[in-house]
Design a protein around this motif. Structure first.
Motif, PDB file in Angstrom:
ATOM      1  N   VAL A 107      69.503  21.540  26.203  1.00 11.93           N
ATOM      2  CA  VAL A 107      68.889  21.017  27.427  1.00 11.93           C
ATOM      3  C   VAL A 107      68.516  19.547  27.301  1.00 11.93           C
ATOM      4  CG1 VAL A 107      66.906  21.253  28.979  1.00 11.93           C
ATOM      5  CG2 VAL A 107      68.041  23.286  28.083  1.00 11.93           C
ATOM      6  N   ALA A 108      68.109  19.106  26.108  1.00 12.04           N
ATOM      7  CA  ALA A 108      67.548  17.767  25.916  1.00 12.04           C
ATOM      8  C   ALA A 108      68.442  16.632  26.402  1.00 12.04           C
ATOM      9  CB  ALA A 108      67.190  17.565  24.450  1.00 12.04           C
ATOM     10  N   PRO A 109      69.770  16.666  26.188  1.00 12.74           N
ATOM     11  CA  PRO A 109      70.586  15.526  26.645  1.00 12.74           C
ATOM     12  C   PRO A 109      70.518  15.277  28.146  1.00 12.74           C
ATOM     13  CG  PRO A 109      71.810  16.834  25.063  1.00 12.74           C
ATOM     14  CD  PRO A 109      70.573  17.602  25.392  1.00 12.74           C
ATOM     15  N   GLY A 110      70.157  16.282  28.934  1.00 10.77           N
ATOM     16  CA  GLY A 110      70.080  16.096  30.375  1.00 10.77           C
ATOM     17  C   GLY A 110      68.709  15.718  30.882  1.00 10.77           C
ATOM     18  N   LEU A 111      67.751  15.505  29.976  1.00  9.03           N
ATOM     19  CA  LEU A 111      66.392  15.165  30.379  1.00  9.03           C
ATOM     20  C   LEU A 111      66.153  13.670  30.288  1.00  9.03           C
ATOM     21  CD1 LEU A 111      64.387  17.961  28.511  1.00  9.03           C
ATOM     22  CD2 LEU A 111      65.163  17.980  30.889  1.00  9.03           C
ATOM     23  N   TYR A 112      65.248  13.186  31.141  1.00  5.15           N
ATOM     24  CA  TYR A 112      64.817  11.805  31.048  1.00  5.15           C
ATOM     25  C   TYR A 112      63.875  11.631  29.850  1.00  5.15           C
ATOM     26  CZ  TYR A 112      66.688  11.203  35.758  1.00  5.15           C
ATOM     27  OH  TYR A 112      67.522  11.155  36.838  1.00  5.15           O
ATOM     28  N   LYS A 113      63.657  10.372  29.485  1.00  6.11           N
ATOM     29  CA  LYS A 113      62.846  10.086  28.308  1.00  6.11           C
ATOM     30  C   LYS A 113      61.432  10.639  28.465  1.00  6.11           C
ATOM     31  CE  LYS A 113      61.342   6.264  25.363  1.00  6.11           C
ATOM     32  NZ  LYS A 113      61.373   4.794  25.130  1.00  6.11           N
ATOM     33  N   ARG A 114      60.851  10.457  29.652  1.00  4.62           N
ATOM     34  CA  ARG A 114      59.486  10.954  29.876  1.00  4.62           C
ATOM     35  C   ARG A 114      59.450  12.482  29.843  1.00  4.62           C
ATOM     36  NH1 ARG A 114      56.437  12.607  34.236  1.00  4.62           N
ATOM     37  NH2 ARG A 114      54.181  12.283  34.007  1.00  4.62           N
ATOM     38  N   GLU A 115      60.494  13.133  30.382  1.00  3.85           N
ATOM     39  CA  GLU A 115      60.554  14.585  30.355  1.00  3.85           C
ATOM     40  C   GLU A 115      60.653  15.103  28.930  1.00  3.85           C
ATOM     41  OE1 GLU A 115      62.732  15.403  34.671  1.00  3.85           O
ATOM     42  OE2 GLU A 115      63.931  15.191  32.856  1.00  3.85           O
ATOM     43  N   LYS A 116      61.420  14.414  28.091  1.00  2.00           N
ATOM     44  CA  LYS A 116      61.499  14.807  26.687  1.00  2.00           C
ATOM     45  C   LYS A 116      60.146  14.637  26.007  1.00  2.00           C
ATOM     46  CE  LYS A 116      66.364  13.551  25.975  1.00  2.00           C
ATOM     47  NZ  LYS A 116      67.292  12.683  25.211  1.00  2.00           N
ATOM     48  N   LEU A 118      57.253  14.934  27.222  1.00  2.00           N
ATOM     49  CA  LEU A 118      56.316  15.969  27.627  1.00  2.00           C
ATOM     50  C   LEU A 118      56.776  17.363  27.226  1.00  2.00           C
ATOM     51  CD1 LEU A 118      55.401  14.708  31.219  1.00  2.00           C
ATOM     52  CD2 LEU A 118      53.940  14.656  29.182  1.00  2.00           C
ATOM     53  N   ALA A 119      58.086  17.601  27.306  1.00  2.99           N
ATOM     54  CA  ALA A 119      58.602  18.954  27.084  1.00  2.99           C
ATOM     55  C   ALA A 119      58.492  19.378  25.628  1.00  2.99           C
ATOM     56  CB  ALA A 119      60.058  19.036  27.547  1.00  2.99           C
ATOM     57  N   LEU A 120      58.787  18.483  24.709  1.00  2.00           N
ATOM     58  CA  LEU A 120      58.770  18.854  23.295  1.00  2.00           C
ATOM     59  C   LEU A 120      57.375  19.257  22.814  1.00  2.00           C
ATOM     60  CD1 LEU A 120      60.513  19.215  20.839  1.00  2.00           C
ATOM     61  CD2 LEU A 120      60.145  16.822  20.240  1.00  2.00           C
ATOM     62  N   PRO A 121      56.307  18.486  23.111  1.00  2.00           N
ATOM     63  CA  PRO A 121      54.967  18.959  22.711  1.00  2.00           C
ATOM     64  C   PRO A 121      54.581  20.275  23.372  1.00  2.00           C
ATOM     65  CG  PRO A 121      54.917  16.614  23.232  1.00  2.00           C
ATOM     66  CD  PRO A 121      56.258  17.114  23.663  1.00  2.00           C
ATOM     67  N   LEU A 122      54.986  20.473  24.634  1.00  2.00           N
ATOM     68  CA  LEU A 122      54.684  21.741  25.299  1.00  2.00           C
ATOM     69  C   LEU A 122      55.385  22.902  24.609  1.00  2.00           C
ATOM     70  CD1 LEU A 122      54.799  20.809  29.097  1.00  2.00           C
ATOM     71  CD2 LEU A 122      52.799  21.467  27.762  1.00  2.00           C
ATOM     72  N   LEU A 123      56.622  22.682  24.211  1.00  2.00           N
ATOM     73  CA  LEU A 123      57.379  23.733  23.537  1.00  2.00           C
ATOM     74  C   LEU A 123      56.752  24.089  22.200  1.00  2.00           C
ATOM     75  CD1 LEU A 123      59.974  25.413  23.967  1.00  2.00           C
ATOM     76  CD2 LEU A 123      61.199  23.675  22.675  1.00  2.00           C
ATOM     77  N   VAL A 124      56.407  23.072  21.428  1.00  2.00           N
ATOM     78  CA  VAL A 124      55.773  23.307  20.130  1.00  2.00           C
ATOM     79  C   VAL A 124      54.413  23.966  20.302  1.00  2.00           C
ATOM     80  CG1 VAL A 124      54.859  22.184  18.066  1.00  2.00           C
ATOM     81  CG2 VAL A 124      57.022  21.402  19.045  1.00  2.00           C
ATOM     82  N   SER A 125      53.646  23.533  21.289  1.00  2.00           N
ATOM     83  CA  SER A 125      52.327  24.118  21.538  1.00  2.00           C
ATOM     84  C   SER A 125      52.440  25.579  21.957  1.00  2.00           C
ATOM     85  CB  SER A 125      51.598  23.325  22.618  1.00  2.00           C
ATOM     86  OG  SER A 125      51.407  21.981  22.216  1.00  2.00           O
ATOM     87  N   ALA A 126      53.413  25.875  22.822  1.00  2.00           N
ATOM     88  CA  ALA A 126      53.589  27.251  23.280  1.00  2.00           C
ATOM     89  C   ALA A 126      53.938  28.172  22.118  1.00  2.00           C
ATOM     90  CB  ALA A 126      54.683  27.304  24.351  1.00  2.00           C
ATOM     91  N   LEU A 127      54.827  27.725  21.242  1.00  2.00           N
ATOM     92  CA  LEU A 127      55.216  28.552  20.096  1.00  2.00           C
ATOM     93  C   LEU A 127      54.043  28.725  19.135  1.00  2.00           C
ATOM     94  CD1 LEU A 127      57.577  30.013  18.710  1.00  2.00           C
ATOM     95  CD2 LEU A 127      58.112  27.870  17.548  1.00  2.00           C
ATOM     96  N   SER A 128      53.315  27.652  18.882  1.00  2.00           N
ATOM     97  CA  SER A 128      52.174  27.731  17.964  1.00  2.00           C
ATOM     98  C   SER A 128      51.089  28.645  18.508  1.00  2.00           C
ATOM     99  CB  SER A 128      51.605  26.332  17.717  1.00  2.00           C
ATOM    100  OG  SER A 128      52.588  25.470  17.175  1.00  2.00           O
ATOM    101  N   LEU A 129      50.798  28.536  19.793  1.00  2.00           N
ATOM    102  CA  LEU A 129      49.775  29.389  20.388  1.00  2.00           C
ATOM    103  C   LEU A 129      50.181  30.851  20.379  1.00  2.00           C
ATOM    104  CD1 LEU A 129      48.661  27.173  23.414  1.00  2.00           C
ATOM    105  CD2 LEU A 129      47.278  27.802  21.422  1.00  2.00           C
ATOM    106  N   PHE A 130      51.471  31.117  20.555  1.00  6.34           N
ATOM    107  CA  PHE A 130      51.931  32.507  20.502  1.00  6.34           C
ATOM    108  C   PHE A 130      51.725  33.079  19.101  1.00  6.34           C
ATOM    109  CE2 PHE A 130      55.037  35.890  20.000  1.00  6.34           C
ATOM    110  CZ  PHE A 130      54.873  36.611  21.176  1.00  6.34           C
ATOM    111  N   TYR A 131      52.067  32.316  18.080  1.00  3.46           N
ATOM    112  CA  TYR A 131      51.844  32.760  16.701  1.00  3.46           C
ATOM    113  C   TYR A 131      50.356  32.965  16.416  1.00  3.46           C
ATOM    114  CZ  TYR A 131      56.696  31.786  15.356  1.00  3.46           C
ATOM    115  OH  TYR A 131      58.068  31.809  15.230  1.00  3.46           O
ATOM    116  N   ILE A 132      49.537  32.040  16.904  1.00  4.82           N
ATOM    117  CA  ILE A 132      48.092  32.157  16.690  1.00  4.82           C
ATOM    118  C   ILE A 132      47.555  33.412  17.373  1.00  4.82           C
ATOM    119  CG2 ILE A 132      45.862  31.094  17.209  1.00  4.82           C
ATOM    120  CD1 ILE A 132      47.223  28.374  16.890  1.00  4.82           C
ATOM    121  N   GLY A 133      48.053  33.697  18.577  1.00  3.51           N
ATOM    122  CA  GLY A 133      47.627  34.898  19.285  1.00  3.51           C
ATOM    123  C   GLY A 133      47.991  36.165  18.535  1.00  3.51           C
TER     124      GLY A 133
END
Length: 263
Positions: A107-116, A118-133
């Motif tokens: 997906v990343a090649p089709g995203l704008y710089k600002r979208e990348k 924002l999206a990457l920290p959200l993805l990492v945060s979502a995965l980390s929070l799921f593991y923590i849960g």
């Protein structure tokens, strides 16, 4: 110039779009294949330890049962199928970063710089929070829940839990806590989409708390301990979501101001 002299723009566009679509499909197939291969490799690596994994997963219950108690297998194939099912779930959890990386790389090649950005920290945060849960559910919630259930067991009744029923119960609890811990990420995404503002989230705090306790009562076992142990962290995570939404909103305003004409 007549219409016959004009270049066939539509045909050229279609001719260009078809190879591009084919390239995307080939890339998608390659990413899916890599993800599945990674999952299978981890699963095969865990198979020899499937019984040990199940014993470790059963520790919170076995530690609360009276001495000499054990789990039982009601179905004939349960001693085989339950550890295999757990090994696959563990493989899925372990390989989740790899699977998400394959999705991100597609997906990343089709995203704008600002979208990348924002999206990457959200993805990492979502995965980390799921593991923590999931970790929170295993190390804190399960011992408390089983301790409570053992204490309220009527006299003369022996707790003899089927290994499949126990596995399903624990996996559902893992999913419930893992998904519930995604509250900050969900609030940030809603704020980014413009559906809510940090001020609205703050004003709706009371309704959110009521909703959180209702959700906790529905998805947890019918005991007060597990309900409180889910509701209280969700309330804290809601507050963290408000803080993160404010930060994202202010960052977006700064970006828009920087992109404004004359800046």
């Amino acid at each position: 110039m007549s219409d016959a002299d004009l270049p066939p723009h539509g045909d050229a566009g279609d001719a260009t779009a078809e190879p591009r679509l084919l390239d995307h499909l080939i890339e998608l197939r390659a990413r899916l294949l890599r993800g599945v291969v990674g999952l299978i490799v981890v699963f095969l690596g865990l198979l020899p330890f499937a019984n040990k994994l199940y014993h470790y997963l059963a520790t919170p219950l076995l530690a609360k049962l009276p001495a000499g108690s054990q789990l039982i297998a009601v179905e004939v194939a349960s001693p085989f199928s339950a550890p295999i099912k757990l090994a696959f779930f563990a493989a899925l959890m372990i390989s989740m970063p790899w699977l998400l990386y394959q999705a991100w790389a597609f997906v990343a090649p089709g995203l704008y710089k600002r979208e990348k950005r924002l999206a990457l920290p959200l993805l990492v945060s979502a995965l980390s929070l799921f593991y923590i849960g999931c970790a929170f559910a295993f190390f804190l919630v399960l011992p408390s829940v089983f301790g409570f259930l053992v204490k309220v067991t009527p006299s003369g009744v022996a707790m003899m839990t089927d290994i499949n029923a126990y596995l399903d119960f624990v996996l559902i609890l893992f999913l419930a806590f893992g998904i519930s811990f995604e509250v900050p990420v969900a609030l940030v995404i809603l704020s980014l989409l413009g559906w809510v503002t940090p001020a609205q989230l703050k004003e709706g705090r009371g309704y959110a708390v009521v909703g959180i306790f209702i959700i906790a009562a529905v998805i947890t076992p019918p005991d007060v301990v597990s309900q409180l142990m889910l509701a209280i962290p969700m309330c804290v995570l809601y507050e963290l979501g408000i803080i993160a939404s404010r930060w994202v909103a202010s960052d977006r305003d700064r970006s828009e101001a920087g992109d404004a004409p004359g800046s």
